[in-house]
Design an enzyme around this catalytic site. Structure first.
Site, PDB file in Angstrom:
ATOM      1  N   GLU A   1      -1.073 -17.529  -9.229  1.00 11.76           N
ATOM      2  CA  GLU A   1      -0.298 -16.699  -9.882  1.00 11.76           C
ATOM      3  C   GLU A   1       1.201 -17.032  -9.885  1.00 11.76           C
ATOM      4  O   GLU A   1       2.250 -16.429 -10.413  1.00 11.76           O
ATOM      5  CB  GLU A   1      -0.549 -15.114  -9.693  1.00 11.76           C
ATOM      6  CG  GLU A   1      -1.777 -14.773 -10.081  1.00 11.76           C
ATOM      7  CD  GLU A   1      -2.220 -13.232  -9.864  1.00 11.76           C
ATOM      8  OE1 GLU A   1      -1.042 -12.622  -9.825  1.00 11.76           O
ATOM      9  OE2 GLU A   1      -3.156 -12.519  -9.996  1.00 11.76           O
TER      10      GLU A   1
ATOM     11  N   ASN B   1     -12.592  -1.368  -5.059  1.00 10.10           N
ATOM     12  CA  ASN B   1     -12.511  -1.834  -6.357  1.00 10.10           C
ATOM     13  C   ASN B   1     -13.704  -2.655  -6.674  1.00 10.10           C
ATOM     14  O   ASN B   1     -13.884  -3.652  -6.255  1.00 10.10           O
ATOM     15  CB  ASN B   1     -11.288  -2.643  -6.600  1.00 10.10           C
ATOM     16  CG  ASN B   1     -11.105  -3.159  -7.740  1.00 10.10           C
ATOM     17  OD1 ASN B   1     -11.736  -2.895  -8.806  1.00 10.10           O
ATOM     18  ND2 ASN B   1      -9.883  -4.292  -7.778  1.00 10.10           N
TER      19      ASN B   1
ATOM     20  N   TYR C   1       0.763  -1.272  -0.028  1.00  4.53           N
ATOM     21  CA  TYR C   1      -0.034  -0.152  -0.018  1.00  4.53           C
ATOM     22  C   TYR C   1       0.696   1.138  -0.046  1.00  4.53           C
ATOM     23  O   TYR C   1       0.552   2.334  -0.663  1.00  4.53           O
ATOM     24  CB  TYR C   1      -0.863  -0.043   1.164  1.00  4.53           C
ATOM     25  CG  TYR C   1      -1.889  -0.960   1.023  1.00  4.53           C
ATOM     26  CD1 TYR C   1      -3.104  -0.883   0.619  1.00  4.53           C
ATOM     27  CD2 TYR C   1      -1.874  -2.398   1.787  1.00  4.53           C
ATOM     28  CE1 TYR C   1      -4.351  -1.729   0.580  1.00  4.53           C
ATOM     29  CE2 TYR C   1      -2.671  -3.395   1.840  1.00  4.53           C
ATOM     30  CZ  TYR C   1      -4.008  -2.963   1.072  1.00  4.53           C
ATOM     31  OH  TYR C   1      -4.935  -3.977   1.282  1.00  4.53           O
TER      32      TYR C   1
ATOM     33  N   CYS D   1      -6.391  -6.328  -7.172  1.00  3.64           N
ATOM     34  CA  CYS D   1      -6.378  -5.597  -5.753  1.00  3.64           C
ATOM     35  C   CYS D   1      -5.680  -6.680  -4.782  1.00  3.64           C
ATOM     36  O   CYS D   1      -5.115  -6.161  -3.857  1.00  3.64           O
ATOM     37  CB  CYS D   1      -7.679  -5.121  -5.291  1.00  3.64           C
ATOM     38  SG  CYS D   1      -8.960  -6.071  -5.499  1.00  3.64           S
ATOM     39  N   HIS D   2      -5.995  -8.167  -5.228  1.00  6.90           N
ATOM     40  CA  HIS D   2      -5.281  -9.150  -4.213  1.00  6.90           C
ATOM     41  C   HIS D   2      -3.692  -9.064  -4.529  1.00  6.90           C
ATOM     42  O   HIS D   2      -3.254  -9.613  -3.570  1.00  6.90           O
ATOM     43  CB  HIS D   2      -5.889 -10.475  -4.890  1.00  6.90           C
ATOM     44  CG  HIS D   2      -5.553 -10.737  -6.269  1.00  6.90           C
ATOM     45  ND1 HIS D   2      -6.387 -10.242  -7.278  1.00  6.90           N
ATOM     46  CD2 HIS D   2      -4.469 -11.466  -6.712  1.00  6.90           C
ATOM     47  CE1 HIS D   2      -5.872 -10.466  -8.450  1.00  6.90           C
ATOM     48  NE2 HIS D   2      -4.582 -11.392  -8.054  1.00  6.90           N
TER      49      HIS D   2
END
Length: 181
Positions: free
Chosen positions: A163, A128, A100, A136-137
């Site tokens: 991912e 979002n 962040y 956003c993850h």
């Protein structure tokens, strides 16, 4: 008019929404989808071309094929600040994570400000409306805390593992709303 479709996924049933021109929402919880769409007229229309395109993207994503979001027409509704943060989220590469704080520094530069609050960034990230597609993850807390995912930390972990993110460098928060119980 908004059109919606349910989408099965490894995370459970997702709700995808579009208008006549673009995808406007992807939610992990049906109740969240209803709240986000407010009083807008909604029609379940799984054969809408944009919803089909969104489901194809999701199928490719969950199959590990790394689909880009450039071909998807996206129109998330939000304030100018939220739009800026969501554009920064779009730039996070597949399989990578940023904090962040790093997004706050980028936002401050874009807005020609000396500093930007990580909490303000967290608020925009949390709003979002196109979860997963606008990734956003991929945002983590300072020192690798896996915090701040509306769909729950378990889903955030599953998306990052999908991912190929090395999860050994991350930890669950010790305090607050997202603390391990």
């Amino acid at each position: 008019m908004l059109y919606t479709s349910s989408c099965p996924s490894p995370l459970g049933e997702l709700t995808l929404a579009c208008d006549d021109e673009a995808l406007v929402g992807l939610w992990l919880e049906r109740e969240t989808a209803r709240e986000a769409m407010g009083g807008a007229p909604v029609e379940e229309k799984p054969d809408a071309p944009l919803l089909k395109l969104g489901r194809q993207w999701l199928d490719a994503y969950f199959a590990g094929k790394r689909p880009g979001i450039g071909a998807l027409p996206l129109a998330p509704a939000g304030t100018p600040f939220q739009q800026l943060i969501w554009s920064l989220l779009r730039a996070i590469p597949y399989g990578e994570c940023v904090t962040y704080g790093a997004i706050a520094r980028e936002a401050a530069l874009a807005l020609h400000k000396e500093r930007m609050s990580s909490r303000a960034v967290g608020g925009a990230v949390g709003r979002n409306p196109l979860s997963i597609i606008i990734p956003c993850h991929r945002v983590v807390g300072a020192r690798g805390n896996l915090t701040g995912y509306g769909g729950g930390i378990a889903r955030k972990i599953r998306l990052l593992e999908l991912e190929g993110v090395d999860m050994r460098r991350f930890s669950l928060p010790r305090r607050g709303k997202y603390a391990e119980r």
